[in-house]
Design a protein around this motif. Structure first.
Motif, mmCIF file in Angstrom:
data_model
loop_
_atom_site.group_PDB
_atom_site.id
_atom_site.type_symbol
_atom_site.label_atom_id
_atom_site.label_comp_id
_atom_site.label_asym_id
_atom_site.label_seq_id
_atom_site.Cartn_x
_atom_site.Cartn_y
_atom_site.Cartn_z
ATOM 1 N N LEU A 13 2.206 3.397 -1.137
ATOM 2 C CA LEU A 13 2.243 2.790 -2.480
ATOM 3 C C LEU A 13 0.571 3.223 -2.993
ATOM 4 C CD1 LEU A 13 4.428 -0.182 -2.028
ATOM 5 C CD2 LEU A 13 5.075 2.065 -2.630
ATOM 6 N N CYS A 26 12.605 -2.172 0.336
ATOM 7 C CA CYS A 26 11.299 -1.134 -0.196
ATOM 8 C C CYS A 26 11.594 -1.008 -2.211
ATOM 9 C CB CYS A 26 11.758 -0.105 0.085
ATOM 10 S SG CYS A 26 11.251 0.347 1.664
ATOM 11 N N ASN A 27 11.759 -2.355 -2.106
ATOM 12 C CA ASN A 27 12.444 -2.438 -3.949
ATOM 13 C C ASN A 27 11.225 -2.944 -4.606
ATOM 14 O OD1 ASN A 27 13.379 -3.088 -6.630
ATOM 15 N ND2 ASN A 27 15.692 -2.498 -4.677
ATOM 16 N N VAL A 34 5.907 2.476 7.411
ATOM 17 C CA VAL A 34 6.144 3.847 6.692
ATOM 18 C C VAL A 34 6.112 4.215 5.151
ATOM 19 C CG1 VAL A 34 8.058 5.275 6.765
ATOM 20 C CG2 VAL A 34 7.891 3.903 8.946
ATOM 21 N N TRP A 35 6.220 2.836 4.620
ATOM 22 C CA TRP A 35 6.603 3.085 2.808
ATOM 23 C C TRP A 35 5.483 2.249 2.604
ATOM 24 C CZ3 TRP A 35 7.055 -1.705 0.234
ATOM 25 C CH2 TRP A 35 7.416 -1.267 -1.555
ATOM 26 N N TYR A 36 4.891 0.979 2.800
ATOM 27 C CA TYR A 36 4.579 0.310 2.041
ATOM 28 C C TYR A 36 2.527 0.767 2.032
ATOM 29 C CZ TYR A 36 1.283 -3.710 0.320
ATOM 30 O OH TYR A 36 -0.019 -4.460 0.622
ATOM 31 N N GLU A 40 8.801 -2.089 9.945
ATOM 32 C CA GLU A 40 9.097 -0.929 9.305
ATOM 33 C C GLU A 40 8.342 -0.833 8.253
ATOM 34 O OE1 GLU A 40 12.126 2.711 8.952
ATOM 35 O OE2 GLU A 40 13.272 0.307 9.504
ATOM 36 N N ALA A 41 8.420 -1.094 6.904
ATOM 37 C CA ALA A 41 8.056 -1.098 5.471
ATOM 38 C C ALA A 41 6.555 -0.528 6.001
ATOM 39 C CB ALA A 41 8.647 -1.883 4.741
ATOM 40 N N ASN A 98 4.290 2.028 -9.060
ATOM 41 C CA ASN A 98 5.155 3.344 -8.323
ATOM 42 C C ASN A 98 6.627 3.820 -9.394
ATOM 43 O OD1 ASN A 98 3.025 3.336 -5.813
ATOM 44 N ND2 ASN A 98 2.847 1.667 -6.652
#
Length: 154
Positions: free
Chosen positions: A36, A99-100, A31-33, A27-28, A154
């Motif tokens: 960055l 996501c850390n 969506v998240w990665y 998922e990351a 980030n």
């Protein structure tokens, strides 16, 4: 004869850990990665599974050689290997699932130290086991740089 079983066991263990850790990234990565800021030296995404596949095989062979070494006082080296493999697994969970980048970087710094300790301590059991960890450690140091960049920007 012990190597005949120890080496495939080590390889399978490492590949299973890597494969199971990849589930935390799905998922990351979508969506998240992508959002960055990444360093210029960031390899294309396809490089990571290819590199990790080779590295997990080298790690597994190293572990198999350590397990099958005739030395009686190898428990400490085996525990270092297990600890570094656990930290390796946890990085995907911390960095991607949570996501850390901060906790990912802390994990990687610990992993760097433990992997180097394993490499140094395994040398007396098997020179080959120790040398097989050199590419992994170089990759970990590069991963630490990448994670550090993501943490900082980030």
């Amino acid at each position: 004869m012990r190597r005949l079983f120890a080496i495939p066991l080590g390889i399978i263990l490492c590949l299973l850990v890597g494969f199971s850790a990849s589930f935390f990234q799905v998922e990351a990565l979508a969506v998240w990665y992508p959002l960055l800021q990444k360093p210029l030296l960031m390899p294309p995404n396809i490089v990571f599974p290819l590199a990790w596949g080779v590295l997990y095989v080298c790690m597994g062979i190293s572990f198999g050689l350590t397990l099958s070494a005739p030395a009686k006082d190898k428990l400490g080296v085996i525990l270092l290997f297990v600890l570094q493999l656990l930290l390796n697994f946890m990085w995907s969970w911390l960095f991607f699932y949570w996501c850390n980048p901060t906790w990912g970087l802390i994990d990687l710094l610990l992993l760097d130290v433990i992997a180097i300790l394993y490499m140094l301590r395994s040398y007396r059991l098997s020179h080959a086991a120790s040398w097989l960890f050199v590419p992994y450690i170089l990759w970990l140091l590069f991963a630490t740089y990448l994670n550090g960049y993501v943490f900082w920007y980030n």
